[in-house]
Design a protein around this motif. Structure first.
Motif, mmCIF file in Angstrom:
data_model
loop_
_atom_site.group_PDB
_atom_site.id
_atom_site.type_symbol
_atom_site.label_atom_id
_atom_site.label_comp_id
_atom_site.label_asym_id
_atom_site.label_seq_id
_atom_site.Cartn_x
_atom_site.Cartn_y
_atom_site.Cartn_z
ATOM 1 N N ARG A 127 -7.115 4.312 2.798
ATOM 2 C CA ARG A 127 -5.741 4.745 2.144
ATOM 3 C C ARG A 127 -6.273 5.083 0.695
ATOM 4 O O ARG A 127 -5.529 5.733 0.026
ATOM 5 C CB ARG A 127 -4.895 3.537 1.996
ATOM 6 N N THR A 128 -7.297 4.434 0.194
ATOM 7 C CA THR A 128 -7.521 4.398 -1.481
ATOM 8 C C THR A 128 -8.528 5.459 -1.759
ATOM 9 O O THR A 128 -8.809 5.942 -2.807
ATOM 10 C CB THR A 128 -7.847 3.064 -1.957
ATOM 11 N N SER A 129 -9.540 5.760 -0.848
ATOM 12 C CA SER A 129 -10.794 6.385 -1.327
ATOM 13 C C SER A 129 -11.334 7.221 -0.200
ATOM 14 O O SER A 129 -12.315 7.837 -0.359
ATOM 15 C CB SER A 129 -11.993 5.454 -1.656
ATOM 16 N N GLY A 130 -10.643 7.587 0.843
ATOM 17 C CA GLY A 130 -11.108 8.431 1.681
ATOM 18 C C GLY A 130 -12.397 8.292 2.887
ATOM 19 O O GLY A 130 -12.726 6.906 2.747
ATOM 20 N N PRO A 131 -12.781 8.962 3.533
ATOM 21 C CA PRO A 131 -13.919 8.739 4.223
ATOM 22 C C PRO A 131 -15.302 8.398 3.770
ATOM 23 O O PRO A 131 -15.978 7.769 4.279
ATOM 24 C CB PRO A 131 -13.999 10.240 5.077
ATOM 25 N N SER A 132 -15.365 8.776 2.668
ATOM 26 C CA SER A 132 -16.677 8.371 1.914
ATOM 27 C C SER A 132 -16.842 6.917 1.954
ATOM 28 O O SER A 132 -18.036 6.239 2.177
ATOM 29 C CB SER A 132 -16.648 8.981 0.570
ATOM 30 N N MET A 133 -15.788 6.124 1.506
ATOM 31 C CA MET A 133 -16.019 4.838 1.462
ATOM 32 C C MET A 133 -15.643 4.008 2.923
ATOM 33 O O MET A 133 -16.279 3.084 3.111
ATOM 34 C CB MET A 133 -14.658 4.226 0.606
ATOM 35 N N ARG A 134 -15.103 4.814 3.833
ATOM 36 C CA ARG A 134 -14.786 4.230 5.160
ATOM 37 C C ARG A 134 -16.293 3.998 5.764
ATOM 38 O O ARG A 134 -16.648 3.136 6.595
ATOM 39 C CB ARG A 134 -14.131 5.266 5.970
ATOM 40 N N ALA A 135 -17.211 4.877 5.356
ATOM 41 C CA ALA A 135 -18.770 4.988 5.982
ATOM 42 C C ALA A 135 -19.487 3.828 5.292
ATOM 43 O O ALA A 135 -20.680 3.716 5.782
ATOM 44 C CB ALA A 135 -19.245 6.301 5.756
ATOM 45 N N THR A 136 -18.968 3.057 4.399
ATOM 46 C CA THR A 136 -19.934 2.217 3.693
ATOM 47 C C THR A 136 -19.681 0.763 4.439
ATOM 48 O O THR A 136 -18.878 0.056 4.308
ATOM 49 C CB THR A 136 -19.428 1.864 2.091
ATOM 50 N N PHE A 162 1.011 -1.243 0.133
ATOM 51 C CA PHE A 162 -0.176 0.129 -0.055
ATOM 52 C C PHE A 162 1.057 1.324 -0.070
ATOM 53 O O PHE A 162 0.480 2.411 -0.767
ATOM 54 C CB PHE A 162 -0.824 -0.039 1.252
ATOM 55 N N LYS A 163 1.949 1.027 0.615
ATOM 56 C CA LYS A 163 2.768 2.407 0.915
ATOM 57 C C LYS A 163 3.595 2.680 -0.542
ATOM 58 O O LYS A 163 3.544 3.957 -0.960
ATOM 59 C CB LYS A 163 3.911 2.211 1.951
ATOM 60 N N ALA A 164 3.811 1.628 -1.325
ATOM 61 C CA ALA A 164 4.368 1.778 -2.723
ATOM 62 C C ALA A 164 3.215 2.149 -3.752
ATOM 63 O O ALA A 164 3.712 2.920 -4.323
ATOM 64 C CB ALA A 164 4.642 0.495 -3.257
ATOM 65 N N LEU A 165 2.159 1.628 -3.526
ATOM 66 C CA LEU A 165 1.015 2.362 -4.446
ATOM 67 C C LEU A 165 0.653 3.668 -4.011
ATOM 68 O O LEU A 165 0.416 4.484 -4.921
ATOM 69 C CB LEU A 165 -0.029 1.468 -4.118
ATOM 70 N N GLU A 166 0.613 4.150 -2.712
ATOM 71 C CA GLU A 166 0.507 5.575 -2.491
ATOM 72 C C GLU A 166 1.733 6.581 -2.889
ATOM 73 O O GLU A 166 1.220 7.744 -3.567
ATOM 74 C CB GLU A 166 0.578 5.700 -0.950
ATOM 75 N N ALA A 167 2.822 5.861 -2.939
ATOM 76 C CA ALA A 167 4.007 6.703 -3.391
ATOM 77 C C ALA A 167 4.118 6.818 -4.896
ATOM 78 O O ALA A 167 4.286 7.916 -5.694
ATOM 79 C CB ALA A 167 5.190 6.149 -2.950
ATOM 80 N N THR A 168 3.513 5.796 -5.672
ATOM 81 C CA THR A 168 3.499 5.665 -7.282
ATOM 82 C C THR A 168 2.098 5.161 -7.702
ATOM 83 O O THR A 168 1.906 4.246 -8.146
ATOM 84 C CB THR A 168 4.390 4.686 -7.671
ATOM 85 N N PRO A 169 0.809 5.961 -7.547
ATOM 86 C CA PRO A 169 -0.337 5.622 -7.776
ATOM 87 C C PRO A 169 -0.821 5.308 -9.310
ATOM 88 O O PRO A 169 -1.491 4.330 -9.447
ATOM 89 C CB PRO A 169 -1.176 6.872 -7.221
ATOM 90 N N GLU A 170 0.211 5.885 -10.122
ATOM 91 C CA GLU A 170 0.119 5.502 -11.585
ATOM 92 C C GLU A 170 0.930 4.135 -11.942
ATOM 93 O O GLU A 170 0.515 3.937 -13.018
ATOM 94 C CB GLU A 170 0.785 6.745 -12.283
ATOM 95 N N SER A 171 1.430 3.349 -11.025
ATOM 96 C CA SER A 171 2.019 2.224 -11.440
ATOM 97 C C SER A 171 1.282 1.105 -11.503
ATOM 98 O O SER A 171 0.683 0.711 -10.360
ATOM 99 C CB SER A 171 3.287 2.309 -10.392
ATOM 100 N N ASP A 172 1.115 0.500 -12.387
ATOM 101 C CA ASP A 172 0.356 -0.786 -12.519
ATOM 102 C C ASP A 172 0.923 -1.830 -11.825
ATOM 103 O O ASP A 172 0.420 -2.835 -11.221
ATOM 104 C CB ASP A 172 0.198 -1.250 -14.116
#
Length: 245
Positions: A209-218, A10-20
């Motif tokens: 990490r990936t979508s913020g508070p809105s998804m946390r509430a689901t 996840f940390k690696a994805l946060e650092a390079t979100p464009e990386s497949d």
């Protein structure tokens, strides 16, 4: 471990979100962790099923010993009243009491007529004027004994000490068992609760990490219960959609 590998991904994805490649690493790490959680959950199921079978066998053995003690009591009373030796019968009865004592801790009282009254240390009558019978209902997790108003011994203070009580306590799921500090009470359910907490925590953390508070509430988005059926990335948002049940 699996959790740490997922965090690293996840940390690696946060650092390079464009990386497949980083995205794929997250999916692989999540799948590996899912497999581990599933393995643990399946292991708990296996243990629980074995304990349920053991309880059934122990109850059968207890009832057999109780019946035999009562039968021997009746023979001893007859032989003693006729003035004949009861030594052999008493030895047989002692052997049955020993069997029963391996299942439940006992108190015994010899009556004047030669019969033996048998109680559990928790106060249940097993053999006295007549024999009692344990009944185990696996579907409802209910252990009762005749003469006790169908009280579920698992949730009362009358649960026998010894092997039967230990097995029954191990698979209890009631709130009292789950809150008990005794590691041998409600053990399976406590471990399941810990797996649930881990799964929810991971789902909560990953969606944050990936979508913020809105998804946390689901509330319907869950990591596991305990096994995940699918994991995918939503194109564009990079949000992890994890097991909807």
């Amino acid at each position: 471990d699996s959790i740490e590998r997922l965090r690293t991904a996840f940390k690696a994805l946060e650092a390079t979100p464009e990386s497949d490649a980083a995205e794929n690493d997250v999916i692989i790490a999540a799948n590996n962790l899912t497999s581990e959680i599933t393995r643990l959950s399946d292991g708990l199921d296996l243990i629980e099923n074995q304990v349920l079978r053991d309880i059934s066998l122990v109850v059968t053995d207890a009832n057999s010993a109780i019946t035999e003690i009562d039968t021997l009591n009746n023979k001893i009373v007859v032989e003693k009243s006729a003035g004949r030796s009861t030594t052999a019968l008493e030895n047989q009865r002692d052997a049955e009491i020993t069997k029963l004592a391996s299942i439940s801790q006992l108190r015994t009282f010899e009556r004047d007529d030669g019969s033996m009254a048998v109680y559990t240390t928790s106060g249940l009558i097993l053999v006295d004027a007549s024999p009692e019978t344990f009944t185990w209902d696996e579907a409802t997790r209910s252990l009762t004994i005749s003469g006790s108003n169908s009280t579920n011994l698992l949730t009362s203070d009358k649960l026998p000490d010894g092997e039967l009580g230990a097995l029954a306590n191990f698979i209890r799921t009631d709130a009292t068992a789950q809150s008990s500090s005794d590691s041998g009470t409600g053990t399976i359910q406590k471990l399941r609760n810990q797996l649930d907490e881990l799964a929810f925590s991971l789902a909560d953390n990953s969606t944050a990490r990936t979508s913020g508070p809105s998804m946390r509430a689901t509330a319907s988005t869950r990591w596991s219960q305990i096994s995940m059926r699918s994991i995918r990335c939503v194109p564009g948002s990079m949000a992890m959609v994890i097991c909807r049940f």
